[in-house]
Design an enzyme around this catalytic site. Structure first.
Site, short mmCIF file in Angstrom:
data_model
loop_
_atom_site.label_atom_id
_atom_site.label_comp_id
_atom_site.label_asym_id
_atom_site.label_seq_id
_atom_site.Cartn_x
_atom_site.Cartn_y
_atom_site.Cartn_z
N CYS A 67 20.93 4.06 -3.86
CA CYS A 67 20.12 3.73 -4.71
C CYS A 67 20.72 4.01 -6.17
O CYS A 67 20.72 5.07 -6.61
CB CYS A 67 18.68 4.28 -4.71
SG CYS A 67 17.43 3.74 -5.67
N CYS A 71 16.02 9.62 -9.10
CA CYS A 71 14.77 10.65 -8.65
C CYS A 71 15.36 11.96 -8.04
O CYS A 71 16.16 11.99 -7.01
CB CYS A 71 14.12 9.79 -7.68
SG CYS A 71 13.73 8.14 -7.94
N CYS A 74 15.41 12.72 -4.22
CA CYS A 74 15.57 11.90 -3.32
C CYS A 74 16.80 11.91 -2.50
O CYS A 74 18.10 11.84 -3.25
CB CYS A 74 15.55 10.47 -3.89
SG CYS A 74 15.50 9.13 -2.59
N CYS A 111 5.18 0.29 7.46
CA CYS A 111 5.62 0.49 6.01
C CYS A 111 7.19 0.26 6.09
O CYS A 111 8.04 1.16 6.76
CB CYS A 111 5.19 1.89 5.59
SG CYS A 111 3.59 2.16 5.78
N CYS A 142 3.24 -3.03 4.93
CA CYS A 142 3.32 -2.41 3.67
C CYS A 142 4.88 -2.55 3.29
O CYS A 142 5.62 -2.29 4.07
CB CYS A 142 2.81 -0.97 3.56
SG CYS A 142 3.03 -0.07 2.12
N CYS A 202 -0.65 1.08 -2.55
CA CYS A 202 -0.51 2.44 -2.14
C CYS A 202 0.25 3.03 -3.30
O CYS A 202 1.24 2.83 -3.66
CB CYS A 202 0.41 2.24 -0.75
SG CYS A 202 1.01 3.89 -0.22
N ARG A 274 -3.49 9.87 2.30
CA ARG A 274 -2.27 10.14 3.47
C ARG A 274 -1.64 11.46 2.95
O ARG A 274 -1.26 11.82 2.13
CB ARG A 274 -1.43 9.20 3.25
CG ARG A 274 -0.35 9.30 4.79
CD ARG A 274 0.74 8.29 4.72
NE ARG A 274 0.12 6.95 4.95
CZ ARG A 274 0.38 5.88 4.12
NH1 ARG A 274 1.00 5.99 3.04
NH2 ARG A 274 -0.32 4.68 4.36
#
Ligand code: SAM
Ligand code: DTB
Ligand code: SF4
Length: 336
Positions: A67, A71, A74, A111, A142, A202, A274
């Site tokens: 990616c 972040c 991550c 998801c 999702c 979400c 969650r």
């Protein structure tokens, strides 16, 4: 008894979400003695939900690693050496096989996550087929694919997408310490496109990034002041990943984590909250406190996206110990 507790006790109609939270109101909730906070959260929880039902969702990484975003938490960012092997977008068939296994294991939501900054238009056909296939199995769908254009959001809605996950992760003030390749505004913009397209949102965040309590309050304030509030609110505990800037962070105090769940429950009374990443490292007792504080959703299945999650048999035992039942699909009181 505090004013808030009294309001909850004597209310004849369930408390509706409010969208005018100020940082001081939220910090006052964080400052409550633990027992008062949990009592208030449990009262709010029971107004809209069966307190013994917990939603089971299963995650699949449909496109892993590589990616371009940075972040700081991550495993999938190409900016850090985490040892993760990148792979291309999975075939639709393999995704649907995974969904069938998740359904057989009792999940009511599937998801699908991709390590993208945003989806390429050429990927959208496959993504649409995945949504249609999972929906045909009777599960809630999702996706979390990064930033969207309004056109892509409309395409996902058209395919039958029930939820789109896009976390704000932390407060607006702290965001730049964790991610530099996109802004808080970008995140809020995509959430707006998802809402405009008529898809349930979400959105939640992570504890353990090195943030202060005021950042946790700021994050929940932003989420609760969205109108409508996100129908699903994942609260993740940081899973420290070697090679990332946050790989050596101190663990979050479990009591503080439970308290944050309680504040989220009080502020977002009709949302499914969650207990998300980090359960692999939590005791049954900590998880029980999270449910008592108003969490009513978990991820089930042995993996999250790239990290471990408790085994199905371990979660089965947890449900038995606590007398919990799985929540059926499409039961969120605020869902579109
Ligand atoms: N790329 C998409 C995005 O960022 O929106 C979707 C996938 S991303 C992995 C989904 C969310 O997982 C992040 O927003 C973050 O809240 C959470 N997450 C990622 N890595 C994590 C970690 N190591 N510990 C806890 N939560 C994590
Ligand atoms: C969310 O808030 N947590 C999930 C889901 N949304 C996509 C992801 C957790 C990821 C944990 C780290 C990993 O497995 O890579
Ligand atoms: Fe990419 Fe999402 Fe990981 Fe950020 S959280 S690096 S956007 S996969």
């Amino acid at each position: 008894m505090s004013q808030n507790v009294e309001t909850a006790t004597t209310a004849s109609t369930p408390i509706e979400p409010r969208h005018d939270w100020q940082r001081e109101d939220v910090e006052a909730l964080f400052d409550l003695p633990f027992n008062d906070l949990i009592f208030q959260a449990q009262q709010v929880h029971r107004q809209w939900f069966d307190a013994n039902e917990v939603q089971k969702s299963t995650l699949l990484s449909i496109k892993t690693g590589g990616c371009p975003e940075d972040c700081g938490y991550c495993s999938q960012s190409s900016k850090f050496e985490t040892g993760l092997k990148a792979s291309k977008l999975m075939d639709v068939e393999a995704v649907l096989e995974g969904a069938a296994r998740a359904k057989a294991a009792g999940a009511s939501r599937y998801c699908m996550g991709a390590a993208w900054r945003s989806p390429k238009d050429r990927d959208m056909d496959a993504v649409v087929e995945m949504i249609k296939g999972v929906r045909a199995m009777g599960m809630e769908t999702c996706m979390t694919l990064g930033m969207l254009t309004p056109e892509q959001a409309a395409q996902l809605k058209q395919a039958g997408l029930d939820y789109y996950n896009h976390n704000v992760d932390t407060s607006e003030e702290y965001y730049g310490e964790i991610i530099t390749t996109r802004s808080y505004e970008d995140r809020i913009e995509t959430i707006g496109y998802v809402q405009d397209a008529g898809i349930n949102v979400c959105a939640g965040g992570i504890l353990g990034l090195g943030e202060e309590v005021s950042d946790r309050a700021g994050m929940l304030m932003v989420l609760a002041n969205l109108s409508p509030q996100p129908q699903s609110v994942p609260i993740n505990m940081l899973i420290p990943i070697d090679g990332t800037p946050l790989g050596n962070n101190e663990p979050v105090d479990p009591i503080d984590f439970v308290g944050c769940i309680a504040v989220a429950r009080i502020m977002m009374p009709k949302s499914v909250v969650r207990l998300s990443a980090g359960r692999e490292w939590m005791s049954d007792e900590t998880q029980a406190l999270c449910f008592l504080a108003g969490a009513n959703s978990i991820f089930v299945g042995e993996a999250l996206l790239t990290t471990a999650n408790p085994s199905l048999s371990k979660d089965e035992r947890l449900f038995q110990r606590l007398g919990l039942k799985p929540m059926a699909a499409h039961k969120c009181p605020s869902a579109i």
